[in-house]
Design an enzyme around this catalytic site. Structure first.
Site, PDB file in Angstrom:
ATOM      1  N   CYS A 155      55.828  40.494 -17.852  1.00  0.00           N
ATOM      2  CA  CYS A 155      57.135  40.401 -18.540  1.00  0.00           C
ATOM      3  C   CYS A 155      57.534  38.944 -18.760  1.00  0.00           C
ATOM      4  O   CYS A 155      58.728  38.594 -18.680  1.00  0.00           O
ATOM      5  CB  CYS A 155      58.236  41.139 -17.789  1.00  0.00           C
ATOM      6  SG  CYS A 155      57.972  42.901 -17.729  1.00  0.00           S
ATOM      7  N   HIS A 158      61.684  35.602 -16.691  1.00  0.00           N
ATOM      8  CA  HIS A 158      61.294  36.995 -16.960  1.00  0.00           C
ATOM      9  C   HIS A 158      62.027  37.469 -18.216  1.00  0.00           C
ATOM     10  O   HIS A 158      63.126  36.979 -18.521  1.00  0.00           O
ATOM     11  CB  HIS A 158      61.739  37.811 -15.742  1.00  0.00           C
ATOM     12  CG  HIS A 158      61.296  39.234 -15.700  1.00  0.00           C
ATOM     13  ND1 HIS A 158      61.982  40.243 -16.327  1.00  0.00           N
ATOM     14  CD2 HIS A 158      60.257  39.825 -15.077  1.00  0.00           C
ATOM     15  CE1 HIS A 158      61.373  41.397 -16.078  1.00  0.00           C
ATOM     16  NE2 HIS A 158      60.323  41.173 -15.325  1.00  0.00           N
ATOM     17  N   ASP A 172      68.206  33.838 -11.200  1.00  0.00           N
ATOM     18  CA  ASP A 172      67.555  35.136 -11.055  1.00  0.00           C
ATOM     19  C   ASP A 172      66.814  35.124  -9.718  1.00  0.00           C
ATOM     20  O   ASP A 172      65.807  34.432  -9.560  1.00  0.00           O
ATOM     21  CB  ASP A 172      66.592  35.332 -12.241  1.00  0.00           C
ATOM     22  CG  ASP A 172      65.690  36.545 -12.078  1.00  0.00           C
ATOM     23  OD1 ASP A 172      65.726  37.190 -11.028  1.00  0.00           O
ATOM     24  OD2 ASP A 172      64.938  36.831 -13.030  1.00  0.00           O
ATOM     25  N   GLN A 181      62.679  37.279  -7.141  1.00  0.00           N
ATOM     26  CA  GLN A 181      61.492  36.963  -6.329  1.00  0.00           C
ATOM     27  C   GLN A 181      61.807  36.080  -5.128  1.00  0.00           C
ATOM     28  O   GLN A 181      60.897  35.760  -4.357  1.00  0.00           O
ATOM     29  CB  GLN A 181      60.411  36.295  -7.199  1.00  0.00           C
ATOM     30  CG  GLN A 181      59.888  37.153  -8.328  1.00  0.00           C
ATOM     31  CD  GLN A 181      59.211  38.436  -7.842  1.00  0.00           C
ATOM     32  OE1 GLN A 181      58.783  38.545  -6.698  1.00  0.00           O
ATOM     33  NE2 GLN A 181      59.124  39.423  -8.728  1.00  0.00           N
ATOM     34  N   LYS A 212      62.774  45.360  -4.689  1.00  0.00           N
ATOM     35  CA  LYS A 212      61.856  44.263  -4.354  1.00  0.00           C
ATOM     36  C   LYS A 212      62.147  43.700  -2.963  1.00  0.00           C
ATOM     37  O   LYS A 212      61.512  42.758  -2.521  1.00  0.00           O
ATOM     38  CB  LYS A 212      61.964  43.143  -5.400  1.00  0.00           C
ATOM     39  CG  LYS A 212      61.457  43.566  -6.800  1.00  0.00           C
ATOM     40  CD  LYS A 212      61.475  42.407  -7.748  1.00  0.00           C
ATOM     41  CE  LYS A 212      61.403  42.817  -9.206  1.00  0.00           C
ATOM     42  NZ  LYS A 212      60.062  43.121  -9.688  1.00  0.00           N
TER      43      LYS A 212
HETATM   44  N1  PMP Z   1      63.367  38.752 -12.771  1.00  0.00           N
HETATM   45  C1  PMP Z   1      62.215  38.544 -12.143  1.00  0.00           C
HETATM   46  C2  PMP Z   1      61.824  37.144 -11.779  1.00  0.00           C
HETATM   47  C3  PMP Z   1      61.387  39.631 -11.837  1.00  0.00           C
HETATM   48  O1  PMP Z   1      60.238  39.428 -11.204  1.00  0.00           O
HETATM   49  C4  PMP Z   1      61.811  40.935 -12.207  1.00  0.00           C
HETATM   50  C5  PMP Z   1      60.934  42.135 -11.941  1.00  0.00           C
HETATM   51  N2  PMP Z   1      59.567  41.943 -12.173  1.00  0.00           N
HETATM   52  C6  PMP Z   1      63.035  41.086 -12.846  1.00  0.00           C
HETATM   53  C7  PMP Z   1      63.796  39.976 -13.111  1.00  0.00           C
HETATM   54  C8  PMP Z   1      63.543  42.417 -13.275  1.00  0.00           C
HETATM   55  O2  PMP Z   1      63.748  43.250 -12.169  1.00  0.00           O
HETATM   56  P1  PMP Z   1      64.056  44.803 -12.389  1.00  0.00           P
HETATM   57  O3  PMP Z   1      62.989  45.319 -13.294  1.00  0.00           O
HETATM   58  O4  PMP Z   1      63.961  45.368 -11.009  1.00  0.00           O
HETATM   59  O5  PMP Z   1      65.419  44.904 -12.962  1.00  0.00           O
END
Ligand code: PMP
Length: 404
Positions: free
Chosen positions: A362, A119, A198, A201, A224
């Site tokens: 993203c 991401h 990270d 998910q 999440k």
């Molecule tokens: N890493 C991953 C794999 C994500 O899916 C996301 C959110 N889509 C993020 C990081 C970032 O999370 P946040 O916007 O809640 O900080």
């Protein structure tokens, strides 16, 4: 498993039919237990923490630190000191990258390996670290099946490798990355390589044991995992967090301040300058308790069943390409249909009461590598049902018939 009734927002109707919410990878909906915890906090507990001598301040402090213990238990952290509350996964990764930039531990020519399915929040902070230190960012490619390319990774590992970062589960593909093998290879190559996983998910979808995982950092966002927005966690190996310098300065992160010299607080407070999201962190712990009550193994089995059902149905539709392998995926499915724009498909699904996410998720470097502009993504949480899958498949079939 049918937890749909736990989520009041799922009573929303789109036209005559109940909403089918399949955008859980972007954010999960909140169960009543979480909504009530937020109300209870402000009705019965609200006060600033740590410095107050009065009853409510003691109560809020106790609940806040109990919430930290709940998070530590959820991740099987060795100590509560390893749990730093942040405003989200993005903030947690930035905290690591920024403190590394300040630490003097990253040198010109050092290499940071980041998997191609990362991401943006797990790419850009490392690019900023590279700009500050002269380190180099090296993407790890994917195999033609869109899984982590272990052979390419092994050939990229070298004495220059300083940091390895990857998502446990890709938010754009749903692929589960082989975390244990990635981490073991990094350690074999150079024992002091820093590894960040990270967990945005994976948390809430599969059991997480940070001690068994053996990374240095694990990050996730509260929203999440059925918790509030503006909450998140950085788990860091205690020795590493001790070694890294503080990042933001202010109240709470200090031991003593004079105009000549400041000394810093112990972990984890060293990284929690200012008034934290007290309510949010306490409510996040309630969300994790809710997940524990339903049970991760049961959640995982349920979500896997729904994901397999969806994959089977989608792969039978002409022109639909599911990205990534059918097996070894998390609770989400991304598709492309060459003759259909993802946004058009998402819009028609919305009109039929099915909420999905479309776009690059993203993950622009991944989209570039795949030669596409975006996907249509269906993502599950414990609140989804088999009826949701049937509705999503039926709506997709009808939408594609209109668009193709
Ligand atoms: N890493 C991953 C794999 C994500 O899916 C996301 C959110 N889509 C993020 C990081 C970032 O999370 P946040 O916007 O809640 O900080």
């Amino acid at each position: 498993m049918d937890c749909r009734a736990d989520f009041p927002i799922l009573a929303t109707r789109i036209g005559k039919r109940p909403l089918v919410y399949l955008d859980n990878a972007a954010t999960t909906q909140k169960p009543t237990a979480v909504l009530e915890a937020e109300m209870r906090y402000y009705e019965q507990v609200n006060s600033n923490i740590h410095r107050g001598a009065h009853y409510l301040s003691r109560l809020a402090t106790e609940e806040h630190e109990q919430a930290r213990a709940t998070v530590a238990g959820f991740l099987n952290a060795a100590s509560d000191k390893e749990i730093v509350f942040t405003s989200g996964c993005t903030a947690a990764i930035n905290l690591v990258a920024q403190t590394l930039a300040l630490s003097g531990m990253v040198h010109p020519g050092d290499e940071i390996l980041v998997s191609t399915d990362a991401h943006h929040s797990n790419i850009v902070p490392w690019q900023m670290l590279c700009q500050r230190t002269g380190a180099l960012l090296r993407p790890v490619p994917l195999t033609p099946e869109l899984t982590f390319d272990m052979a390419a990774y092994e050939s990229l590992l070298s004495p220059k490798t300083r940091i390895v970062a990857f998502p446990y589960i890709s938010n754009a593909l749903g692929v589960v990355n082989p975390a244990a093998s990635i981490i073991a290879a990094a350690r074999r190559n150079r024992p002091d390589t820093l590894v960040l996983v990270d967990g945005a998910q994976s948390t809430g979808h599969q059991l997480i044991d940070v001690q068994a995982l053996d990374a240095d950092f694990y990050t996730f966002s509260g929203h999440k995992v059925y918790g509030p927005t503006g909450t998140g966690v950085l788990w860091g190996r205690q020795a590493m967090l001790e070694l890294l310098p503080p990042w933001m300065g202010g109240g709470e992160m200090i031991r003593e301040v004079s105009f000549d010299r400041t000394t810093y607080n112990d972990l984890p407070f060293k990284y929690e300058a200012g008034t934290p999201n007290i309510c949010g962190n306490i409510v996040l712990a309630e969300a994790l308790k809710y997940v524990q009550k339903v049970g991760i193994p049961a959640i995982e089995a349920h979500e896997q069943k729904l994901t397999a059902m969806l994959c089977d149905g989608l792969s039978a539709m002409p022109g639909v390409r599911i990205l990534g392998p059918k097996l070894g995926r998390g609770a989400l499915v991304s598709i492309v249909v060459p003759t259909v724009h993802h946004y058009d498909l998402g819009t028609l699904l919305d009109q039929m009461g099915v909420a999905v996410r479309t776009g690059h998720h993203c993950c622009q470097p991944l989209m570039l590598a795949l030669g596409i502009t975006g996907t249509t993504r269906y993502s599950f949480s414990l609140c989804n049902t088999e009826e949701d899958v049937r509705r999503a498949l039926d709506a997709t079939e009808r939408a594609l018939a209109m668009l193709q």
